[in-house]
Scaffold this motif. Sequence first.
Motif, PDB file in Angstrom:
ATOM      1  N   ALA A 255      38.122  37.789  44.766  1.00  0.00           N
ATOM      2  CA  ALA A 255      39.059  37.200  43.800  1.00  0.00           C
ATOM      3  C   ALA A 255      38.406  36.893  42.461  1.00  0.00           C
TER       4      ALA A 255
ATOM      5  N   ILE B 155      44.495  30.908  40.338  1.00  0.00           N
ATOM      6  CA  ILE B 155      44.050  31.918  41.305  1.00  0.00           C
ATOM      7  C   ILE B 155      44.066  31.296  42.694  1.00  0.00           C
TER       8      ILE B 155
ATOM      9  N   GLN C 182      37.193  38.865  40.471  1.00  0.00           N
ATOM     10  CA  GLN C 182      37.623  39.868  39.492  1.00  0.00           C
ATOM     11  C   GLN C 182      38.899  39.447  38.768  1.00  0.00           C
ATOM     12  N   ASN C 183      39.670  38.508  39.345  1.00  0.00           N
ATOM     13  CA  ASN C 183      40.929  38.076  38.730  1.00  0.00           C
ATOM     14  C   ASN C 183      40.748  36.970  37.698  1.00  0.00           C
TER      15      ASN C 183
ATOM     16  N   LYS D 116      48.520  45.718  36.572  1.00  0.00           N
ATOM     17  CA  LYS D 116      47.431  44.781  36.893  1.00  0.00           C
ATOM     18  C   LYS D 116      46.346  44.938  35.852  1.00  0.00           C
TER      19      LYS D 116
END
Length: 642
Positions: free
Chosen positions: A404, A283, A406-407, A192
Amino acid sequence: MVIIVTKLVHCLHLSRRYGQYTMNQEVTKVTERPPFDRSGSQDSLDELSMEAYWTELENIKKSHENRQDDQEVVVVKEPDEGELEEEWLKEAGLSNLFGETAGDPQESMVFLSTLTRTQAAAVQKRVETVSQTLRKKNKQYQVPDVRDIFAQQTGSKEKEAPDGTESQSVGTDENKYRGKDDQASHLGVGGKELTPLVPEEAPASETDINLEVSFAEQAVSQKESSREKIQRSRGDDATLLTYRVPKDKTGTTRIGDLAPQDMKKVCHLALIELTALYDVLGIELKQQKAVKIKTRDSGLFCVPLTVLLEQDQKKVPGTRIPLIFQKLISRIEEGGLETEGLLRIPGVAVRIKNLCQELEAKFYEGTFNWESVKQHDAASLLKLFIRELPQPLLSVEYLKAFQAVQNLPTRKQQLQALNLLVILLPDANRDTLKALLEFLQRVVDNKEKNKMTVMNVAMVMAPNLFMYHTLGLKSGEQREFVMAAGIANIMHLLIRYQKLLWTIPKFIVNQVRKQNTENQRKDKKAMKKLLKKMAYDREKYEKQDKSANDADVPQGVIRVQAPHLSKVSMAIQLTEELKASDVLARFLSQESGVAQTLKNGEVFLYEIGGNIGERCLDDNTYMKDLYQLNPNAEWVIKSKPS
């Protein structure tokens, strides 16, 4: 710039010690990686910062054990197939596209006609899902195919709108804002990738963040034109780029500046834009839904924000932030923000529990002895208050969307998503979050003495805002480390960029202006039809309409009303350099005793009517530019509603 992390194994070790409570982990054996060489680099996720995070989790665990009997549990409902999309359409103001109200979608068609391509695609995707679900359930509701509606708009997207708002096309002005690519360097953990925090003392170059073009459209443009550049940028110093609110000659619009009816439209558009942005970037955006349960209807801790504010407004009318929250911050500041380890060093658990009980009994009576509360105890009580809200401060609906962030691949896109999420928060949550972030910034401003840098404050506060006890995820230690660093990064952005995050993007304000213009056009047509049916003199009506718009003011001059000042009206000549602050200054110069008080920000210039309901202008608004954007507006000086 390559981020080298020598502390990864150490942090995973800390994860074993502190992580199981909050994250509800299923402990899995992790193959430890050899430490990396850290020569010639700065470590973004330093040992002290990460240890502060895991230590905070340990403190939360102890606090939770001491007060476990008092905890309320909010059940988060997993939505059925299609239910999520149906709820999304309702929140986006498009409920009349389906269900029993689908018979007259005219209002939604006006709304849809102002959407960008990516926004339209996001709506279409959800409508089609709902349509399929309803058919499966044999519900014979009408669900129009919105592709027909969007097809009518493609020809006009590249043109300037009649009300003067810019097109949402991204091929022109986009480039001047892009500057360096802000693709962050990445840290890999368990397959990741994680965007690290910017080193605290790193030199940074500032650039404006583009608020004039749809964020999702910018993402599409960047994906199409920057793939090679993104690949080349890995390992460069792109993480040092920081963002600021751009100067806008028609004025920056902040949350709280618009009338409620326009703010509602802003929220609808923000949800659609956020969804479009997440769709473009691949996302998943899933909103949670809290099941209504019985919560406390009085008291201080474990009480919903709305209930607290109802109680508090009986004592202090108009208050928008819970009184206990304000008092705890005030008590911390009374002890001095230079105290080393402020927010990081916990109070004594038993004493905190006793203080909670005493506050519950005496706070509203005014008999509580605040002198008995030590500074670190007040800080612990503040964090406890946030954690024990029946629903998280970032809301059940959007907590996962905040996580989310952070993605998202670039810092710019993370800030854009956070901007939209802040707009979407309920008023009580948003106002309380703002007060918290402003306080945290004041703590950071004293970092030379209290040793609490923005990263350290983020590490300490992140578990309190993000690790909501009923929304824990079952995962291994590596995922926990990624989550910890990710939410700490989001907390860091919330603190550092709060001024930007409370700005309403110009492209959304322009879409609201377009909606208002289209609705007015539709209403005017309906009125003319009605008058014709009633056999009124149509020509007379049009003359009245024209005279009302023109008024008896010469070209290039605006008449400003100030009903609460001694000079109630003034004609002002528009020039290229005339700003809202200049208009205010002319009126205030006519005042006597109250002039100085008013200069401190008690009255503001408002743009009212035309293509906007009501908008408070910032001091740096250039009046001629705004007049050209909204020539039918009225200009009024008044105080802001509390």
